[in-house]
Scaffold this active site. Structure first.
Site, PDB file in Angstrom:
ATOM      1  N   HIS A  61       0.799  -1.233   0.000  1.00 42.66           N
ATOM      2  CA  HIS A  61       0.000   0.000   0.000  1.00 42.66           C
ATOM      3  C   HIS A  61       0.828   1.278   0.000  1.00 42.66           C
ATOM      4  O   HIS A  61       0.282   2.366   0.044  1.00 42.66           O
ATOM      5  CB  HIS A  61      -0.925   0.011   1.219  1.00 42.66           C
ATOM      6  CG  HIS A  61      -0.179   0.225   2.507  1.00 42.66           C
ATOM      7  ND1 HIS A  61       0.458  -0.786   3.164  1.00 42.66           N
ATOM      8  CD2 HIS A  61       0.057   1.351   3.224  1.00 42.66           C
ATOM      9  CE1 HIS A  61       1.039  -0.308   4.248  1.00 42.66           C
ATOM     10  NE2 HIS A  61       0.820   0.986   4.313  1.00 42.66           N
TER      11      HIS A  61
HETATM   12  C1  UD1 Z   1      -1.294   5.372   6.548  1.00 44.62           C
HETATM   13  C2  UD1 Z   1       0.102   5.772   7.039  1.00 44.62           C
HETATM   14  C3  UD1 Z   1       1.086   4.647   6.739  1.00 44.62           C
HETATM   15  C4  UD1 Z   1       0.586   3.322   7.279  1.00 44.62           C
HETATM   16  C5  UD1 Z   1      -0.814   3.035   6.745  1.00 44.62           C
HETATM   17  C6  UD1 Z   1      -1.379   1.762   7.313  1.00 44.62           C
HETATM   18  C7  UD1 Z   1       0.665   8.175   6.950  1.00 44.62           C
HETATM   19  C8  UD1 Z   1       1.407   9.201   6.223  1.00 44.62           C
HETATM   20  N1  UD1 Z   1       0.579   6.963   6.355  1.00 44.62           N
HETATM   21  O1  UD1 Z   1      -1.215   5.243   5.126  1.00 44.62           O
HETATM   22  O2  UD1 Z   1       2.327   4.954   7.345  1.00 44.62           O
HETATM   23  O3  UD1 Z   1       1.464   2.289   6.870  1.00 44.62           O
HETATM   24  O4  UD1 Z   1      -1.665   4.139   7.132  1.00 44.62           O
HETATM   25  O5  UD1 Z   1      -2.620   1.482   6.762  1.00 44.62           O
HETATM   26  O6  UD1 Z   1       0.158   8.435   8.008  1.00 44.62           O
HETATM   27  N2  UD1 Z   1      -8.954   5.184   3.288  1.00 44.62           N
HETATM   28  C9  UD1 Z   1     -10.156   4.546   3.376  1.00 44.62           C
HETATM   29  N3  UD1 Z   1     -10.585   4.164   4.611  1.00 44.62           N
HETATM   30  C10 UD1 Z   1      -9.880   4.384   5.751  1.00 44.62           C
HETATM   31  C11 UD1 Z   1      -8.645   5.042   5.638  1.00 44.62           C
HETATM   32  C12 UD1 Z   1      -8.194   5.423   4.411  1.00 44.62           C
HETATM   33  O7  UD1 Z   1     -10.827   4.331   2.392  1.00 44.62           O
HETATM   34  O8  UD1 Z   1     -10.340   4.008   6.850  1.00 44.62           O
HETATM   35  C13 UD1 Z   1      -8.458   5.582   1.951  1.00 44.62           C
HETATM   36  C14 UD1 Z   1      -8.675   7.044   1.683  1.00 44.62           C
HETATM   37  O9  UD1 Z   1      -9.040   7.201   0.355  1.00 44.62           O
HETATM   38  C15 UD1 Z   1      -7.309   7.653   1.875  1.00 44.62           C
HETATM   39  C16 UD1 Z   1      -6.372   6.512   1.518  1.00 44.62           C
HETATM   40  O10 UD1 Z   1      -7.073   5.321   1.882  1.00 44.62           O
HETATM   41  O11 UD1 Z   1      -7.136   8.773   1.105  1.00 44.62           O
HETATM   42  C17 UD1 Z   1      -5.066   6.543   2.233  1.00 44.62           C
HETATM   43  O12 UD1 Z   1      -5.257   6.708   3.638  1.00 44.62           O
HETATM   44  P1  UD1 Z   1      -4.191   7.541   4.524  1.00 44.62           P
HETATM   45  O13 UD1 Z   1      -4.539   7.442   5.967  1.00 44.62           O
HETATM   46  O14 UD1 Z   1      -4.017   8.897   3.946  1.00 44.62           O
HETATM   47  O15 UD1 Z   1      -2.851   6.815   4.254  1.00 44.62           O
HETATM   48  P2  UD1 Z   1      -2.502   5.274   4.222  1.00 44.62           P
HETATM   49  O16 UD1 Z   1      -2.081   4.933   2.846  1.00 44.62           O
HETATM   50  O17 UD1 Z   1      -3.603   4.472   4.845  1.00 44.62           O
END
Ligand code: UD1
Length: 377
Positions: free
Chosen positions: A208
């Site tokens: 991811h």
């Molecule tokens: C975040 C952390 C990463 C960690 C990962 C574990 C940062 C910079 N990154 O990355 O270090 O390894 O979490 O999962 O903090 N989304 C959903 N549902 C959710 C959460 C996110 O659909 O509950 C989608 C959203 O479209 C979002 C994307 O996933 O924009 C990414 O989520 P985000 O929290 O920004 O970063 P991660 O890639 O999850």
């Protein structure tokens, strides 16, 4: 008056880290009042609620409901909301874990309000500033009063950065505390039956990281790698929401759904995922925590990254950095299937007692504060 300790968690890996800490700190209820703030960085049930259930984490006392945004907006929204919480609640100590945006945002707030800050999983460095987590780690460590280190490289990194040794404590790995705790509960998981998998006859994929999944070139390479590996062994891939969005955006989902030996599934809860890893032949990942968990479980891990902030998993454990080098990946998979992959050893203090050590250190230090003696009984 009890001493107030506030924990922060926001994203999936944070929940795995705070669970054993909350359990350990609860043993000191007579002198400590603990609270939990959930920033809401992750909010889907599969990314948050299921972890609270599986790890038996109490409901958060406060939920900031921040959600997904750009880095600046997400960090800023957490800061604005969390400042109000800290100002109203006046904790004596705030404990942040890991390296996600919630960790950094809350560390900044706490320090500017003059409250003591502890960072669990301090000192890890990938030396790759294109990773958002590296920025979060460096800044959080520079602000923390207590730096709790999980592996020896962390001690070296913090020494090199000039962090005073009396702030640094080598305590081991709280993620492994959870893993060892899970060992007593995974028996209940029916994940192998549900997915029609046989022990040691499949590989697990988790990918991811923005560097792997955000651009179409890189994601397309990842799809090619998965095709190659799935020709050698059956794969199961719980899809992170970020990856799912990117596969759709770049029109690449079809490239994976046609692979008959690859099963795309929704994200799993903690106990099911631990069971899946434990019984697998190998894991292909770009996650930080999974590099550590596979080392502790003795399962071969191929990390699709050029670097790692967790070098003990490579020098001592079962992890190999393979980047996106198809030939190297094919060679490693063949070696694993022939039973010739490195066995590895478990790094120092990854023994299930890191949270206990952290609580012990905090109790000793808080007890020494002027005026706290009486409160500590
Ligand atoms: C975040 C952390 C990463 C960690 C990962 C574990 C940062 C910079 N990154 O990355 O270090 O390894 O979490 O999962 O903090 N989304 C959903 N549902 C959710 C959460 C996110 O659909 O509950 C989608 C959203 O479209 C979002 C994307 O996933 O924009 C990414 O989520 P985000 O929290 O920004 O970063 P991660 O890639 O999850």
């Amino acid at each position: 008056m009890k001493i107030k300790v506030m924990f922060v968690a926001g994203a999936r890996p944070n929940f795995v880290k705070i669970a054993p800490l909350l359990r350990e700190f609860a043993k000191h209820r007579d002198v400590l009042k603990t609270s939990l703030v959930h920033t809401g960085q992750h909010y889907d049930f599969e990314m948050s609620g299921v972890f609270f259930q599986g790890l038996q984490i109490p409901d958060p006392d406060i939920h900031l409901n921040v959600g997904s945004h750009s880095h600046a907006v997400q960090t800023a929204k957490i800061m604005v909301s969390f400042e109000k919480v800290v100002t109203a609640d006046k904790p004596d100590l705030v404990i942040v874990v890991g390296d996600v945006n919630s960790t950094l945002a809350c560390a900044l707030v706490v320090t500017k309000l003059g409250v003591k800050l502890a960072h669990v999983e301090a000192g890890l460095r990938s030396f790759d500033r294109t990773m958002p987590e590296e920025i979060n780690r460096v800044v959080t460590d520079s602000l923390s009063d207590y730096l709790f280190v999980s592996e020896e490289s962390g001690l070296k990194n913090l020494r090199r950065e000039g962090v005073s040794s009396n702030r640094v404590h080598f305590v081991g790995n709280v993620m492994i505390d959870s893993l060892i705790w899970a060992g007593k509960h995974v028996g209940k998981s029916k994940v192998l039956d549900n997915l029609n998998l046989t022990q040691k006859e499949y590989g697990v994929v988790t990918l991811h990281r923005p560097s792997n999944v955000d651009s179409d070139t890189s994601l397309s390479e990842i799809c090619d790698i998965l095709q190659l590996v799935s020709e050698k062994i059956k794969l199961v891939y719980p899809l992170h929401p970020r990856t799912k969005i990117m596969l759709k955006k770049h029109g690449l989902l079809g490239k994976l759904t046609v692979l008959t030996n690859l099963g795309l599934i929704d994200p799993l809860g903690y106990l099911d995922f631990v069971k899946l890893m434990k019984e697998s032949t190998l894991v292909l990942t770009d996650s930080g925590g999974i590099q550590e968990e596979t080392t502790a479980l003795g399962v071969p891990c191929l990390t699709i990254r050029e670097n790692t902030e967790r070098p003990a998993t490579v020098t001592q454990g079962t992890n190999t950095l393979v980047g996106k080098d198809k030939q190297k990946i094919a060679r490693c998979v063949t070696k694993v299937l022939r039973g010739k992959f490195k066995r590895g050893t478990v790094p120092a203090l990854w023994d299930g007692k890191a949270s206990q050590r952290i609580a012990g250190i905090i109790m000793d230090h808080l007890a020494d504060r002027p005026g706290s003696r009486r409160a500590m009984g």
